[in-house]
Scaffold this active site. Structure first.
Site, PDB file in Angstrom:
ATOM      1  N   ASP A 100      40.542  38.751  41.618  1.00  0.00           N
ATOM      2  CA  ASP A 100      41.344  37.607  42.084  1.00  0.00           C
ATOM      3  C   ASP A 100      42.396  38.096  43.065  1.00  0.00           C
ATOM      4  OD1 ASP A 100      42.106  38.445  39.093  1.00  0.00           O
ATOM      5  OD2 ASP A 100      43.948  38.108  40.225  1.00  0.00           O
ATOM      6  N   MET A 147      46.503  45.231  33.726  1.00  0.00           N
ATOM      7  CA  MET A 147      47.264  45.090  32.486  1.00  0.00           C
ATOM      8  C   MET A 147      47.178  46.336  31.584  1.00  0.00           C
ATOM      9  SD  MET A 147      46.392  41.085  31.663  1.00  0.00           S
ATOM     10  CE  MET A 147      47.415  41.012  30.205  1.00  0.00           C
ATOM     11  N   GLU A 148      46.597  47.419  32.107  1.00  0.00           N
ATOM     12  CA  GLU A 148      46.441  48.613  31.269  1.00  0.00           C
ATOM     13  C   GLU A 148      46.748  49.942  31.969  1.00  0.00           C
ATOM     14  OE1 GLU A 148      43.721  46.402  31.485  1.00  0.00           O
ATOM     15  OE2 GLU A 148      44.148  45.358  29.610  1.00  0.00           O
ATOM     16  N   GLU A 202      33.444  43.899  30.445  1.00  0.00           N
ATOM     17  CA  GLU A 202      33.470  45.018  31.397  1.00  0.00           C
ATOM     18  C   GLU A 202      32.671  46.204  30.852  1.00  0.00           C
ATOM     19  OE1 GLU A 202      38.048  44.163  32.995  1.00  0.00           O
ATOM     20  OE2 GLU A 202      37.714  45.414  31.246  1.00  0.00           O
TER      21      GLU A 202
HETATM   22  N1  ADE Z   1      43.044  41.712  35.846  1.00  0.00           N
HETATM   23  C1  ADE Z   1      42.313  40.978  36.696  1.00  0.00           C
HETATM   24  N2  ADE Z   1      43.125  40.237  37.488  1.00  0.00           N
HETATM   25  C2  ADE Z   1      44.395  40.515  37.118  1.00  0.00           C
HETATM   26  C3  ADE Z   1      45.660  40.072  37.543  1.00  0.00           C
HETATM   27  N3  ADE Z   1      45.807  39.183  38.521  1.00  0.00           N
HETATM   28  N4  ADE Z   1      46.743  40.574  36.918  1.00  0.00           N
HETATM   29  C4  ADE Z   1      46.621  41.477  35.942  1.00  0.00           C
HETATM   30  N5  ADE Z   1      45.463  41.930  35.490  1.00  0.00           N
HETATM   31  C5  ADE Z   1      44.342  41.466  36.083  1.00  0.00           C
END
Ligand code: ADE
Length: 251
Positions: free
Chosen positions: A209, A185-186, A20
Site C-alpha cells: 500500500d 510493524m516488525e 505471508e
Molecule cells: N504492512 C503493510 N502495509 C503497512 C503499513 N502501511 N504500515 C505498517 N505496516 C504495513
C-alpha cells in the site's frame, strides 16, 4: 554459528502473518515442528516450520495467533519475543525478516516493489528527553549485504516500524525526519533483538500500500496482500538461493 568465513548453514526466516508464510513453507518444503519436538516453551503460540533447502537448514517462525482474538499476532512485541527465543534455541547464522510494508510514493515506492532495508527505526517511541529521544526513534544501520542487492536487483530504502497500520501526524513527522521509504510493524523490533545477540539480519519488505496515496491503507493492504505476497516470496526464494553455499562475508 558460522564464522564470517565459513559457509552459512542455518537461516531463520521471521514472518508475521500466516498468509505471508505459507507460500514459503511450500516452496522450501518445510514441515511444522510437532508440539512434542518443539523448542518453544509450553503455552507460546509461536509456530515453527523447518527443513533443508540446498545447502541450508531453514527455520521459518511466526508469532502465531493471538489467544483472545484469533488473528495473526502482528506488531513489535510478538516479533521481538519469537525472534529472541528463536535465536537462543535455533542459533541461526542469518535472519531474514520477510514481510509486507507500506511505501511512500514521494520516496519512489510503488505497489509490488521489494526492498532491502538499509536502516531501521521506530516511529512511535517519542521520548523528548535528551538521548532517550535518539533511543526512541533514531535510525540504526542494518547488516549490509551489497552482493545480495547487486545480484537480485532489489530496491534499497530506510524502514520505519510502529505498532499501527495507519500513521498519525506524529508518526509521519518521525518517519519523514528519518527519511524512510517503507513502513512496517516488525522490522525494527527484529533488528533490535538480532543486534542484541550479534546475529546478522536482513529485511526483505514488499509494498502492499502507498502510505502517501489516495486509498485508505487497510483497504489497499487487504486488496494487494495476496498478489504482493507472491512477489515477496519470490524475492525471499532468490535471496535464499543466493545465500546457499556462501559465507556471511560474501553477502
Ligand atoms: N504492512 C503493510 N502495509 C503497512 C503499513 N502501511 N504500515 C505498517 N505496516 C504495513
Amino acid at each position: 554459528m558460522a564464522s564470517e568465513a565459513g559457509p552459512i548453514s542455518k537461516v531463520l526466516i521471521v514472518v508475521a502473518m500466516q498468509t505471508e508464510a505459507m507460500p514459503l513453507v511450500s516452496k522450501f518444503k518445510l514441515v511444522e515442528a510437532p508440539a512434542h519436538e518443539s523448542t518453544f516453551p509450553k503455552g507460546a503460540p509461536w509456530v515453527r516450520y523447518h527443513g533443508n533447502y540446498k545447502d541450508l537448514h531453514i527455520d521459518l517462525v511466526l508469532p502465531g495467533k493471538d489467544a483472545v482474538f484469533g488473528v495473526d499476532s502482528v506488531g513489535t512485541v510478538s516479533a521481538a519475543l519469537v525472534t529472541s527465543f528463536s535465536i537462543q534455541t535455533l542459533k541461526p547464522d542469518l535472519i531474514i525478516n520477510a514481510g509486507t510494508a507500506g511505501g511512500f510514493k514521494a520516496k519512489g515506492a510503488s505497489i509490488g516493489d521489494v526492498f532491502l532495508a538499509s536502516d531501521v527505526a521506530f516511529h512511535d517511541r517519542r521520548i523528548p528527553i535528551p538521548v532517550f529521544d535518539m533511543y526512541g526513534t533514531g535510525a540504526r544501520k542494518t547488516f549490509t549485504a551489497p552482493n545480495i542487492l547487486k545480484e537480485l536487483n532489489l530496491k534499497v530504502g530506510k524502514l520505519s516500524t510502529g505498532d499501527s497500520l495507519d500513521m498519525s501526524p506524529h508518526d509521519e513527522e518521525v518517519i519523514l525526519s528519518n527519511d524512510a521509504t517503507i513502513k512496517d510493524m516488525e522490522g525494527a523490533a527484529v533488528a533490535y533483538v538480532a543486534d542484541m545477540f550479534s546475529t546478522p539480519a536482513i529485511f526483505v519488505k514488499a509494498v502492499t500500500d502507498i502510505v502517501d496515496g489516495e486509498k485508505p491503507t487497510s483497504e489497499e493492504f487487504l486488496q494487494n496482500l495476496i498478489a504482493v505476497t507472491a512477489a515477496l516470496d519470490l524475492a525471499v526464494t532468490r535471496v535464499v538461493e543466493f545465500i546457499s553455499g556462501k559465507s556471511i562475508s560474501d553477502l
